[in-house]
Every structure is written in C-alpha cells, then in structure tokens.
Design a protein around this motif. Structure first.
Motif: not given
Lengths: 325, 344
Positions: A189, A192-193, A196, B293-295, B297
């Motif tokens: 994760e 991904l972060e 982003d 998106n991240m938030h 998630r």
C-alpha cells in the motif's frame, strides 16, 4: 515521458561466453504507472532492474537504449550514471534488510548519503520526518540503529530513503518476498501511496509473486528466459492471459477462498533453458503444451489487442495450425 | 500418533540468560496419519521452534511430546535412532541442507550407513531409484550430480525421497516451498498430498495461507507462540473466529480480490465509472484529485482495521499480562478458538 526502454540487451561476461540475461527487451512505463515485472528465477528480471540503475562489472550492454523523461539514460557508463542515481532513478534492493549500515543510526546514515550527493540533511529533515510518519513509523527511528528495527520497518525505511529526492523512476526488487503477509500489505500500500502522492513518477515492481502484482500493479510484464513473454494491464494478465507460459503460471497458483478438493493444480514441467546457449526459436517451446513447427522460429513480441502484447505464434493471425484458441 | 501436550519453550536471552522469551506457550495438538496439518504463523510466532522440538533438535522446556505413547524427550541412543526412522524433517533452504562439496546423492549413502548397513548395494540402488521415482524425479537426472547442477525443487524432492527411504510415519516440512519457483511449487505440494494418501502424517509449516488452504486437512494458527485458532481447514478459512486469523485473511494477496475489497463501491464514490478506461490500471487520469483515491483507500482500510486491531490488541495484552494461556473453546465441531477472542 516516463521510462522508455527499446531493444535493450544486457549480458554477463563469463569465461564460457556471454550469458544474455536480457535479450531485446522493449517496453515503456508511463508517469504515474506501476509496472509489475514477473518471472521465474533466472528469467532476467533482476538483471533488467539492476541494469537500469547500476551495471555490475560483469555486465555489458550489447545494444538498445533507455530514455527517461525524454533524456537518454547512459546505463552502460557507470560514472555518468552517478548524476542520475538516487536523484532520477532509485532502487530498493532485494535484501533491503542488509542495505542499511549497521554501524550508523538511520538518521546519520541518511545525512551521510545526502551529503555525498551534495544535499543538506537539515533542510531535508522535515520532509524525511513527514514521510516516516506517513508510512506509520515513529520519527524516533531516525535515532535508532538498524538492528533495533524489524524486517518490515527496515524495508519501509529503505523505501523512504530511496524515494527521498522524488526520483522519476523507482525500481522495487522483490521488496515483499521476505515479509509476513500483514507487512506485505503495508509495504504494497505504501507503493500505491507514494505513487498517488507523486513521490515517484514511474515504478517498476520486480517480483516472482503474481498475487502481489494483482494488488499493486497497473500493468504486468511477464519475462521468460531473458525475453518478454507478455505485457498487458494487470486485470487482463490475470484474467485473460494469452501466452501459454502466463496461463500455466497463473493457473498453478493456489488461492485462499478457493476449494481445491476437486481439482489439483499442476506445475509447469521442465526447467527454463540455459541462457549461455539459448535454444533457437521460442524459448518456452520445450515446456509448452501447444508447441508446433512454427515455434522453431522466434516469435515477435507484438501487440495483439490494444495495450496487450504477446510473443507467441499462436496469437499471430494465420500462423497457428488451428487458427489460435 | 504424535501428540503434543501443553508444550512450552522458553528461550533465555539477555546477559547471563537473565531474561526469558517464551517462544511457544502451551501448545497441544495431534498429528494424525494420512493428514496434512498446516501450522500457520508470521515470523516470530514459534512455528519453526515447534517443528524443531518435534524433531528433537531443541529440547522442550515443559510439557510432553509423545510418539506412539512414548515421551520423545526421554529417548536416547538406539531409541532415538528408531524415532528418526519414523519422524523426519525437510527444511526451508534446500541449498544449505546439502554439503556443496559432495554430490547430492550422498544424503542417501549416509542413510544407508546409519540405518541399512546390511543391505547389498545393488538392492540399495534399486530402493533409491524407486524412492526417487515416487517423488517424481528421474534417477538419471539427479544421481551423480552436484547441488549447483540441480534446481531447488529437485533438491527439495531428493530430501523427501531420502526421508521416504526410511520407514517414515511423520514428515515435518518447514517452509519447504518458499524458495522454489512458482512454476514447480505446486508439484512439490502435490507430492505432499500423495504422501498423505500413503498414510503419512505431514506437519506443514508455512506463513502462506494460500498454500495451507490448498494442501491441508487441519489448520493451526499461531500468534506469539500461542495457538489462537485450530480446526478443519475449511472451517477455519470459511469462518475465521479469531481477529488474528481474520487479519491474516484480509492481508493475504489474492489474484482475484483486491486488498480494498470494496473497490467497486469506492469507484462510485470517486465518480469513476467502469467505462472510464483512459489508461491501463484501476483509475483513469481523469478521476478526481489523485490524492482522493488514497484517502478513500485509507478510510476503508481504517474502518476495516479498527475492529480487528481492537480485538487483536485485547488478545495481545491478555497474552502479555497472563502467565497461563487461555483455554481453547470449541465453537463448532472440530473448530477451536482461544477463549479471549470474541465468540459469535
């Protein structure tokens, strides 16, 4: 923009000849894309990753070129690469646990690293602490020795250090293999972060574990014996693979939540061919259940559907005996 | 057949062994013939220590391990050799199980020397070949080869063949496939299933839940040296009772289910439609702010984890503060969970 690799050939010099570990590899990674690179051990995936960052003394570039953000990346020139390493391209090595200096506290090590690259630790410290907190670690770890950290913590620390200068390309080599499932998830994760938050533009995740790629990757590239076998978006590779190797590989993976009572999974018989004198034609033909005459010629790596490229004669129109299936 | 009763292992750590580290606490279970029992836990959970105690590579601190009614910690000399005739282990790293200076088939010669000195070499050769064939190897491929000429899967199978030469009843397989390539992994797993069909009991130690799910009849989940849940594999995986088991199951990477299981729901929230396929991957470039998106998630992860984390913390605190291990309760037939957990 992003990373563009075209017709790259990397080999290891040995006394018995050149071992072509990466043979005529062409692909690109867009900005903001996480590309997964999967294959068996010895398929050349780590060689490709290392080659993009630092060539081993035994490694030679035989051809092809690499472009990063429109600029040529001088991968065969170890000295010239110094300007790019850590700033533009960065790697999280396979054994991140042993990448930390055991005689330095983490913070001290980072400061030495930054100084050697002409950066100031003090001015980078707030950002460093912010990122440490972001991945769920205590900022106190900068004042600790690596021996005091667990495997998953070390892995995350190395990832923060590697991406501290916001590199354009991050290569993550088997970063989850040595971790427990819950830590695997945290590290996955984190990838991904970081994407982003634009800490890294493009990421290449090298692993032998396709199920990790199913979680984090946008596109998946499958390599076999130094050659590209298949590239497509993650969903397509997992649900509708076209190369026989990918199909067999994916169908041999046991899963949680699936009952295996009725059907037993089967592996792929045989071993990958030696790369010192690779066989002529398709390199998978000896293990492939669908092999036919044409496989003695080398299959081209071509786009068969939009965004889906495969190197297999079965997928080339008019080439297969049964018209493909 | 092999029975563990309240087995505990405490390691002495610190200067002069002043501190103690309980690696296994009060483990009681049985390995039955014709069954694969998988022992699942993360690093530091004591799963390998348990395997080593069964193989008598490390002594138990308290509790007993009995094999066919005999306490194995009392075995000596001839009795111990007989025990090893029935109970054998295969370990994680096939390359370090062999001496690289000698040929790989030397492992067979050592077995002959200690257990079958009277068998003629012709007959022995035949037995070795039969055993190699039964693990799916072609004797010509592997005999007279050095370890570097063989693959990890082949070496691992030679070790199993070596164990089969003896009259084994129980095989302790400690992470035996984690260093083997994905394409041949399944073959070694299937080999273990064949062994159980021959009446062997296999203790399959792993951290990978999907492997345990594939091969085993019974599953034991270890957390910090304590058995938190055990029972028939299907029951444990379909209806996990303990928070730790649930956490492991949500964290295991799967091919067809994303970590954020409610991805479609999330997409709706983000205003991203299924047709929006601007680029390969899950979100198109046209989706809202990339951080959104991240938030989303994180929010999902937060909800899901909070519940599990609370329960897990409760168990951990209990285990840390209490000497004795809470008893296992039966929630359904052949499915036990440690009592401090929430019982539905």
């Amino acid at each position: 923009m992003g990373l563009d690799v075209s017709h790259l050939q990397l080999c290891y010099r040995t006394l018995r000849g050149d071992v072509k570990a990466v043979d005529d590899v062409t692909f690109n990674i867009d900005d903001g894309e996480i590309m997964g690179l999967a294959g068996e051990s010895g398929c050349g995936k780590s060689t490709l990753g290392n080659g993009l960052v630092r060539m081993d003394v035994r490694m030679r570039q035989l051809g092809g070129h690499v472009e990063l953000d429109g600029k040529e990346l001088p991968i065969s020139d170890t000295k010239a690469m110094r300007d790019y390493r850590f700033k533009e391209v960065s790697i999280v090595p396979q054994y991140a646990m042993s990448a930390l200096n055991p005689t330095r506290k983490v913070g001290k090590m980072v400061s030495e690293l930054l100084k050697s690259r002409g950066f100031d630790y003090k001015s980078a410290l707030p950002e460093l602490e912010r990122r440490v907190k972001l991945v769920g670690l205590d900022e106190d770890i900068l004042r600790r020795y690596p021996i005091e950290l667990s495997g998953g913590m070390k892995q995350r620390v190395v990832m923060i250090i590697s991406t501290l200068l916001n590199p354009s390309l991050l290569i993550a080599d088997e970063i989850t293999s040595a971790l427990d499932v819950s830590t695997q998830r945290a590290v996955g994760e984190m990838l991904l972060e970081f994407r982003d938050r634009k800490f890294v533009k493009s990421t290449m995740v090298i692993t032998h574990d396709v199920s990790i790629l199913a979680q984090v990757a946008d596109t998946i590239l499958i390599m076999y014996a130094g050659k590209l076998a298949e590239k497509a978006s993650a969903d397509v590779v997992i649900n509708n693979p076209l190369h026989p190797y990918t199909q067999l590989l994916i169908s041999s993976l046991p899963e949680v939540g699936v009952r295996h009572d009725e059907h037993t999974l089967v592996g792929i018989p045989g071993r990958p061919p030696p790369l010192l004198n690779p066989p002529v034609g398709c390199r998978f033909k000896d293990r492939c259940p669908f092999a036919f005459d044409r496989c003695n010629e080398e299959p081209p790596f071509v786009e068969v559907k939009p965004g889906h490229s495969v190197a297999c004669w079965l997928r080339v129109d008019g080439a297969s005996p049964a018209g493909g299936s | 057949m092999l029975k563990l009763d309240n087995v505990t292992k405490v390691f002495k750590t610190g200067t002069f062994g002043g501190e103690s580290l309980p690696a296994v606490r009060g483990a009681s279970f049985e390995i039955l013939p014709g069954e694969v029992t998988s022992l699942i836990g993360e690093s530091g959970s004591g799963k390998s220590t348990l395997g080593k105690m069964i193989l008598r590579l490390t002594p138990v601190t308290s509790g007993t391990i009995t094999y066919e009614g005999k306490d194995i910690s009392r075995l000596k000399g001839k009795g111990l050799r007989e025990y090893y005739r029935h109970v054998q282990g295969v370990f994680q790293d096939p390359f370090s199980s062999y001496n690289p200076v000698f040929r790989a088939d030397r492992v067979f010669a050592t077995i002959k020397r200690s257990y079958f000195p009277s068998v003629s070499s012709d007959e022995w050769h035949e037995r070795v070949e039969t055993s190699l064939k039964s693990v799916g190897l072609n004797p010509v491929d592997v005999l007279d080869k050095f370890t570097h000429q063989l693959s990890g899967g082949q070496l691992q199978r030679i070790l199993i063949a070596r164990a089969l030469l003896l009259d084994i009843k129980i095989l302790v397989a400690d992470e035996i496939i984690s260093m083997i390539d994905a394409s041949t992994r399944v073959d070694v797993l299937n080999l273990l299933s064949n062994l159980k069909a021959r009446g062997l009991g296999v203790l399959f130690i792993t951290h990978d839940l999907s492997l345990g799910n594939y091969i085993s009849e019974r599953t034991i989940i270890l957390r910090r040296g304590v058995v938190v849940e055990m029972g028939a594999t299907q029951k444990v995986f379909d209806n996990p009772q303990h928070e730790y088991t649930q956490m492991l199951l949500t964290a295991v990477p799967q091919l067809h289910r994303k970590w954020e299981a409610g991805l479609d729901h999330e997409k709706d929230v983000m205003g991203v439609t299924a047709e929006d396929e601007g680029r390969p991957g899950r979100y198109s470039k046209s989706s809202l702010h990339p951080l959104a998106n991240m938030h989303a998630r994180k929010a999902r992860r937060g909800e899901e984890r909070l519940e599990l984390a609370e329960g897990l913390l409760r168990t951990d605190t209990y285990l840390r503060t209490h000497e004795e291990v809470p008893p296992l309760v039966e929630v359904e037939e052949d499915h036990f969970v440690v009592q401090s957990a929430k019982v539905h």
